[in-house]
Scaffold this active site. Structure first.
Site, PDB file in Angstrom:
ATOM      1  N   PRO A 164      10.249 -12.066  22.319  1.00 22.48           N
ATOM      2  CA  PRO A 164      10.253 -10.708  21.775  1.00 22.48           C
ATOM      3  C   PRO A 164      10.789  -9.711  22.801  1.00 22.48           C
ATOM      4  CG  PRO A 164       8.018 -11.644  21.762  1.00 22.48           C
ATOM      5  CD  PRO A 164       8.912 -12.661  22.405  1.00 22.48           C
TER       6      PRO A 164
ATOM      7  N   LEU B 243       8.134  -9.695  28.494  1.00 23.94           N
ATOM      8  CA  LEU B 243       8.217 -11.157  28.568  1.00 23.94           C
ATOM      9  C   LEU B 243       9.578 -11.644  29.064  1.00 23.94           C
ATOM     10  CD1 LEU B 243       6.236 -11.940  25.288  1.00 23.94           C
ATOM     11  CD2 LEU B 243       5.385 -11.936  27.646  1.00 23.94           C
ATOM     12  N   GLY B 244      10.328 -10.730  29.655  1.00 23.29           N
ATOM     13  CA  GLY B 244      11.560 -11.128  30.340  1.00 23.29           C
ATOM     14  C   GLY B 244      12.696 -11.529  29.415  1.00 23.29           C
ATOM     15  N   SER B 245      12.754 -10.921  28.207  1.00 28.13           N
ATOM     16  CA  SER B 245      13.810 -11.352  27.277  1.00 28.13           C
ATOM     17  C   SER B 245      15.199 -11.010  27.817  1.00 28.13           C
ATOM     18  CB  SER B 245      13.601 -10.757  25.881  1.00 28.13           C
ATOM     19  OG  SER B 245      13.944  -9.410  25.869  1.00 28.13           O
ATOM     20  N   SER B 246      15.367  -9.838  28.417  1.00 24.88           N
ATOM     21  CA  SER B 246      16.718  -9.468  28.878  1.00 24.88           C
ATOM     22  C   SER B 246      17.153 -10.382  30.030  1.00 24.88           C
ATOM     23  CB  SER B 246      16.785  -7.996  29.294  1.00 24.88           C
ATOM     24  OG  SER B 246      15.918  -7.745  30.374  1.00 24.88           O
ATOM     25  N   ALA B 247      16.232 -10.689  30.941  1.00 25.82           N
ATOM     26  CA  ALA B 247      16.599 -11.565  32.061  1.00 25.82           C
ATOM     27  C   ALA B 247      16.970 -12.955  31.543  1.00 25.82           C
ATOM     28  CB  ALA B 247      15.445 -11.663  33.056  1.00 25.82           C
ATOM     29  N   ALA B 248      16.207 -13.469  30.572  1.00 27.36           N
ATOM     30  CA  ALA B 248      16.495 -14.817  30.046  1.00 27.36           C
ATOM     31  C   ALA B 248      17.875 -14.849  29.393  1.00 27.36           C
ATOM     32  CB  ALA B 248      15.412 -15.221  29.045  1.00 27.36           C
TER      33      ALA B 248
ATOM     34  N   ASP C  80      12.038 -11.393  37.285  1.00 34.98           N
ATOM     35  CA  ASP C  80      12.253 -11.957  35.938  1.00 34.98           C
ATOM     36  C   ASP C  80      13.371 -13.004  35.973  1.00 34.98           C
ATOM     37  OD1 ASP C  80      10.606  -9.793  35.415  1.00 34.98           O
ATOM     38  OD2 ASP C  80      11.632  -9.215  33.587  1.00 34.98           O
TER      39      ASP C  80
HETATM   40  O1  PMV Z   1      10.808  -5.644  32.128  1.00 32.50           O
HETATM   41  P1  PMV Z   1       9.425  -6.253  32.264  1.00 32.50           P
HETATM   42  O2  PMV Z   1       8.406  -5.610  31.420  1.00 32.50           O
HETATM   43  O3  PMV Z   1       9.504  -7.721  32.111  1.00 32.50           O
HETATM   44  O4  PMV Z   1       8.917  -5.940  33.770  1.00 32.50           O
HETATM   45  C1  PMV Z   1       9.587  -6.330  34.903  1.00 32.50           C
HETATM   46  C2  PMV Z   1       8.670  -6.260  36.102  1.00 32.50           C
HETATM   47  C3  PMV Z   1       8.706  -4.978  36.934  1.00 32.50           C
HETATM   48  O5  PMV Z   1       7.997  -5.285  38.119  1.00 32.50           O
HETATM   49  C4  PMV Z   1       8.042  -3.822  36.220  1.00 32.50           C
HETATM   50  C5  PMV Z   1      10.129  -4.587  37.283  1.00 32.50           C
HETATM   51  C6  PMV Z   1      10.814  -5.529  38.260  1.00 32.50           C
HETATM   52  O6  PMV Z   1      12.045  -5.545  38.241  1.00 32.50           O
HETATM   53  O7  PMV Z   1      10.158  -6.217  39.034  1.00 32.50           O
END
Ligand code: PMV
Length: 319
Positions: free
Chosen positions: A100, A105-110, A151
């Site tokens: 989601p 939950l890191g969707s953009s990084a994944a 992430d």
């Molecule tokens: O984008 P999120 O909600 O998965 O959060 C990332 C984690 C933070 O520590 C808030 C930002 C980061 O880049 O470490």
């Protein structure tokens, strides 16, 4: 299997939960991050169009378009094209995700990790961890300004990592299986807004903030040890302690505090928000023998809740 003549490559990468240290990791603290079972999948195909197109769930955008869709993947793609010395490519990049979005939950990084993996493999570019990390970070920087990389680390490498901006990541072995419950408040929010809120807090209370950065590092180092030793009661206590600092930062909302309160009623060792907060998700560490009943209880009010193990697989190529 791919070869130099591959016309289609699919790569996938997991989302993540942060067990300890979110926000403070941006300021140099250690964090503990774990992969989750939900994954993002990116397929890149050579095709006959006039430019590279990115598509997901019926929406499409050219990589050169300035509209705000797929901004992370556009940055990743342009950077890879530039580094390959081939700025014009006719590709179709298709994104599917079980993670989601806007939920911590890191969707953009994944998606950025899977896109980097698929593009590099299709273009016969380097696919080592450091290269994919840097490309995925291009996307994360476009979306979040000053991401720590925590992430991207989880998506790329899977498992559990102890992560710090300076020293990088250390993989933490699991001595026993750990199940977390993720309860999604259903309230989407923007990570960048939350990072800016934390920055205002830091400027207002610099001494307290510095101490809490050190506290976050301490909690993360202890959490990594608790995970490697399988000491779940201690891990839960550390999560509860981490939550009090996040509350002080102002990233836990009254809705999230109520969700935490209900989670902690019985049969759990600890619970905290995960990711940037301001909405998004919490993670709950249930007593192992009770995880199904805790999930059933939480799911009655928070229907988007689910249980996850910690998959060891990060970025994977699927064809
Ligand atoms: O984008 P999120 O909600 O998965 O959060 C990332 C984690 C933070 O520590 C808030 C930002 C980061 O880049 O470490």
């Amino acid at each position: 299997m791919t070869s130099k003549r591959a016309q289609t490559v699919t790569a996938s990468a997991p989302g993540k939960i942060i067990v300890s240290g979110e926000h403070f990791v941006v300021q140099g603290a250690f964090a503990v991050v774990a992969a989750i079972c939900n994954r993002a999948r990116v397929t890149v195909k050579k095709y006959d169009g006039r430019s590279t197109v990115i598509a997901s769930e019926g929406q499409e955008s050219s990589v050169n378009s300035n509209d705000r869709s797929f901004r992370g993947v556009k940055s990743v793609t342009k950077k890879i094209f530039e580094k390959c010395g081939r700025p014009q490519q006719n590709l179709r990049i298709e994104i599917e995700s079980e993670i989601p979005s806007g939920s911590g939950l890191g969707s953009s990084a994944a998606v950025c990790v899977a896109a980097s993996g698929a593009l590099c493999r299709l273009l016969n570019f380097k696919t080592d961890t450091a290269t994919i990390f840097d490309f995925a970070m291009e996307g994360e920087k476009t979306l979040h300004g000053n991401p720590s990389g925590v992430d991207v680390q989880a998506s790329l490498c899977g498992g559990v990592s102890l992560f710090n901006r300076k020293s990088g990541a250390k993989s933490i072995p699991l001595s026993r299986a750990i199940q977390f419950i993720v309860a999604n408040s259903g309230h989407e929010r923007n990570t960048n807004d939350l990072i800016e809120r934390v920055e205002r807090r830091r400027r207002r209370f610099p001494a307290t903030f510095d101490h809490l950065v050190q506290t976050a590092s301490f909690l993360s180092l202890q959490a990594a040890e608790a995970i490697s030793e399988g000491d779940l009661p201690y891990l839960g206590a550390l999560m509860n302690a981490a939550q009090t600092s996040l509350n002080w930062l102002g990233v836990s909302t009254s809705g999230l505090n109520m969700l935490l309160e209900q989670s902690l009623i019985r049969d759990v060792f600890g619970a905290k928000i995960t990711g940037a907060g301001g909405g998004g998700s919490i993670i709950i560490l249930p007593k192992p023998e009770k995880y199904e009943s805790v999930l059933t209880r939480i799911s009655k009010d928070w229907t988007k809740s689910f249980a996850t193990a910690i998959p060891q697989k990060g970025l994977q190529w699927e064809n």
